[in-house]
Design an enzyme around this catalytic site. Structure first.
Site, PDB file in Angstrom:
ATOM      1  CE  LYS A   9      -3.785  -2.324   2.503  1.00  0.00           C
ATOM      2  NZ  LYS A   9      -4.749  -2.204   3.630  1.00  0.00           N
ATOM      3  CE1 TYR A  49      -8.668  -3.501   0.434  1.00  0.00           C
ATOM      4  CE2 TYR A  49      -8.091  -1.511  -0.779  1.00  0.00           C
ATOM      5  CZ  TYR A  49      -7.731  -2.563   0.050  1.00  0.00           C
ATOM      6  OH  TYR A  49      -6.440  -2.679   0.501  1.00  0.00           O
ATOM      7  CG  PHE A  57     -13.410   0.456   6.895  1.00  0.00           C
ATOM      8  CD1 PHE A  57     -12.762  -0.103   5.797  1.00  0.00           C
ATOM      9  CD2 PHE A  57     -14.170  -0.380   7.717  1.00  0.00           C
ATOM     10  CE1 PHE A  57     -12.864  -1.451   5.512  1.00  0.00           C
ATOM     11  CE2 PHE A  57     -14.278  -1.740   7.429  1.00  0.00           C
ATOM     12  CZ  PHE A  57     -13.633  -2.278   6.323  1.00  0.00           C
ATOM     13  NE  ARG A  85      -5.471 -12.660   4.965  1.00  0.00           N
ATOM     14  CZ  ARG A  85      -6.168 -11.515   5.048  1.00  0.00           C
ATOM     15  NH1 ARG A  85      -6.119 -10.627   4.054  1.00  0.00           N
ATOM     16  NH2 ARG A  85      -6.891 -11.240   6.097  1.00  0.00           N
ATOM     17  CB  THR A  91      -7.145  -6.667   9.672  1.00  0.00           C
ATOM     18  OG1 THR A  91      -7.420  -7.823   8.885  1.00  0.00           O
ATOM     19  CG2 THR A  91      -7.630  -5.424   8.950  1.00  0.00           C
ATOM     20  NE  ARG A 102      -2.031  -5.846   7.196  1.00  0.00           N
ATOM     21  CZ  ARG A 102      -3.146  -6.420   6.779  1.00  0.00           C
ATOM     22  NH1 ARG A 102      -3.703  -7.411   7.479  1.00  0.00           N
ATOM     23  NH2 ARG A 102      -3.724  -6.027   5.665  1.00  0.00           N
ATOM     24  CG  ASN A 112      -3.334  -2.601   7.001  1.00  0.00           C
ATOM     25  OD1 ASN A 112      -3.200  -2.246   5.828  1.00  0.00           O
ATOM     26  ND2 ASN A 112      -4.358  -3.333   7.406  1.00  0.00           N
ATOM     27  CG  HIS A 115      -4.831  -6.324  -0.521  1.00  0.00           C
ATOM     28  ND1 HIS A 115      -6.072  -6.438   0.059  1.00  0.00           N
ATOM     29  CD2 HIS A 115      -4.834  -7.152  -1.600  1.00  0.00           C
ATOM     30  CE1 HIS A 115      -6.799  -7.298  -0.655  1.00  0.00           C
ATOM     31  NE2 HIS A 115      -6.066  -7.745  -1.676  1.00  0.00           N
ATOM     32  CD  GLU A 126      -8.238  -9.554  -3.730  1.00  0.00           C
ATOM     33  OE1 GLU A 126      -6.999  -9.607  -3.552  1.00  0.00           O
ATOM     34  OE2 GLU A 126      -9.060  -9.595  -2.790  1.00  0.00           O
TER      35      GLU A 126
HETATM   36  N1  LIG Z   1     -10.440   2.587   9.434  1.00  0.00           N
HETATM   37  C1  LIG Z   1     -10.684   1.277   9.344  1.00  0.00           C
HETATM   38  N2  LIG Z   1     -10.089   0.560   8.357  1.00  0.00           N
HETATM   39  C2  LIG Z   1     -10.342  -0.767   8.286  1.00  0.00           C
HETATM   40  C3  LIG Z   1     -11.223  -1.424   9.193  1.00  0.00           C
HETATM   41  N3  LIG Z   1     -11.278  -2.745   8.853  1.00  0.00           N
HETATM   42  C4  LIG Z   1     -10.471  -2.869   7.782  1.00  0.00           C
HETATM   43  N4  LIG Z   1      -9.896  -1.688   7.436  1.00  0.00           N
HETATM   44  C5  LIG Z   1      -8.988  -1.419   6.322  1.00  0.00           C
HETATM   45  O1  LIG Z   1      -9.513  -2.074   5.171  1.00  0.00           O
HETATM   46  C6  LIG Z   1      -8.596  -3.034   4.690  1.00  0.00           C
HETATM   47  C7  LIG Z   1      -9.382  -4.219   4.171  1.00  0.00           C
HETATM   48  O2  LIG Z   1     -10.052  -4.831   5.260  1.00  0.00           O
HETATM   49  P1  LIG Z   1     -10.056  -6.408   5.443  1.00  0.00           P
HETATM   50  O3  LIG Z   1     -10.223  -7.049   4.097  1.00  0.00           O
HETATM   51  O4  LIG Z   1     -11.043  -6.722   6.503  1.00  0.00           O
HETATM   52  O5  LIG Z   1      -8.598  -6.708   6.040  1.00  0.00           O
HETATM   53  P2  LIG Z   1      -7.323  -7.407   5.398  1.00  0.00           P
HETATM   54  O6  LIG Z   1      -7.814  -8.474   4.456  1.00  0.00           O
HETATM   55  O7  LIG Z   1      -6.550  -7.958   6.567  1.00  0.00           O
HETATM   56  O8  LIG Z   1      -6.543  -6.310   4.691  1.00  0.00           O
HETATM   57  C8  LIG Z   1      -7.689  -3.348   5.881  1.00  0.00           C
HETATM   58  O9  LIG Z   1      -6.427  -3.824   5.485  1.00  0.00           O
HETATM   59  C9  LIG Z   1      -7.612  -2.007   6.554  1.00  0.00           C
HETATM   60  O10 LIG Z   1      -6.641  -1.181   5.916  1.00  0.00           O
HETATM   61  C10 LIG Z   1     -11.850  -0.654  10.223  1.00  0.00           C
HETATM   62  O11 LIG Z   1     -12.615  -1.154  11.054  1.00  0.00           O
HETATM   63  N5  LIG Z   1     -11.531   0.697  10.254  1.00  0.00           N
HETATM   64 MG   LIG Z   2      -9.172  -8.388   2.943  1.00  0.00          MG
END
Ligand SMILES: Nc1nc2c(ncn2[C@@H]2O[C@H](COP(=O)(O)OP(=O)(O)O)[C@@H](O)[C@H]2O)c(=O)[nH]1
Ligand SMILES: [Mg+2]
Length: 137
Positions: A9, A49, A57, A85, A91, A102, A112, A115, A126
């Protein structure tokens, strides 16, 4: 061989962590099938996304990944999706274990660093957003 989609990112690029993150994946034994430094279009970011559309968010997340260049890649190897992962960590970096990307390099949930597709099905969805005409997946 299993393939997965990974993106460093904008915060990872800004912090100079491109080499470090790729180094970890290579050291683990994952193969780089495709790799590019690009600026995402809003359409690509929203598509990547799309499962989060409607969440509180979503807007912040899309704006963030548009805030600078990112490095996108396809990695392959046995159990590549799960290996990536685990190496990424939780996350929310506050819950990520030391030794994970992370856990070592981030403190905030939006910023973070990395992705990675969360399943083989997500990887298959994707990869073609960015490498559709390059990979026969
Ligand atoms: N501000 C905020 N960002 C979030 C939250 N949950 C996820 N994100 C962001 O959205 C991205 C995608 O979410 P997710 O697919 O659930 O997590 P990942 O697969 O571990 O990246 C995450 O990597 C974070 O950067 C949240 O509750 N608040
Ligand atoms: Mg994800």
């Amino acid at each position: 061989m299993e393939k997965t989609f990974v993106m460093i990112k904008p915060d990872g690029v800004r912090k100079g962590l491109v080499g470090e993150v790729i180094r970890r994946f290579e050291a683990r034994g994952l193969n780089i099938e495709a790799l590019k430094l690009i600026r995402l279009s809003r359409k690509e970011a929203e598509e990547l996304y799309s499962i989060h559309r409607g969440k509180a968010f979503f807007g912040e997340l899309v704006d963030f990944v548009l805030s600078g260049p990112v490095v996108i890649m396809v990695l392959s190897g046995k159990g590549a999706v799960n290996a990536v992962r685990k190496m990424m960590g939780a996350t929310n970096p506050k819950d990520a274990e030391p030794g994970t990307i992370r856990g070592d390099f981030a403190l905030e949930i939006t910023e973070n660093i990395v992705h990675g597709a969360d399943s083989k099905e997500s990887a298959k969805r994707e990869m073609p957003i960015f490498f559709g005409d390059y990979l026969d997946t």
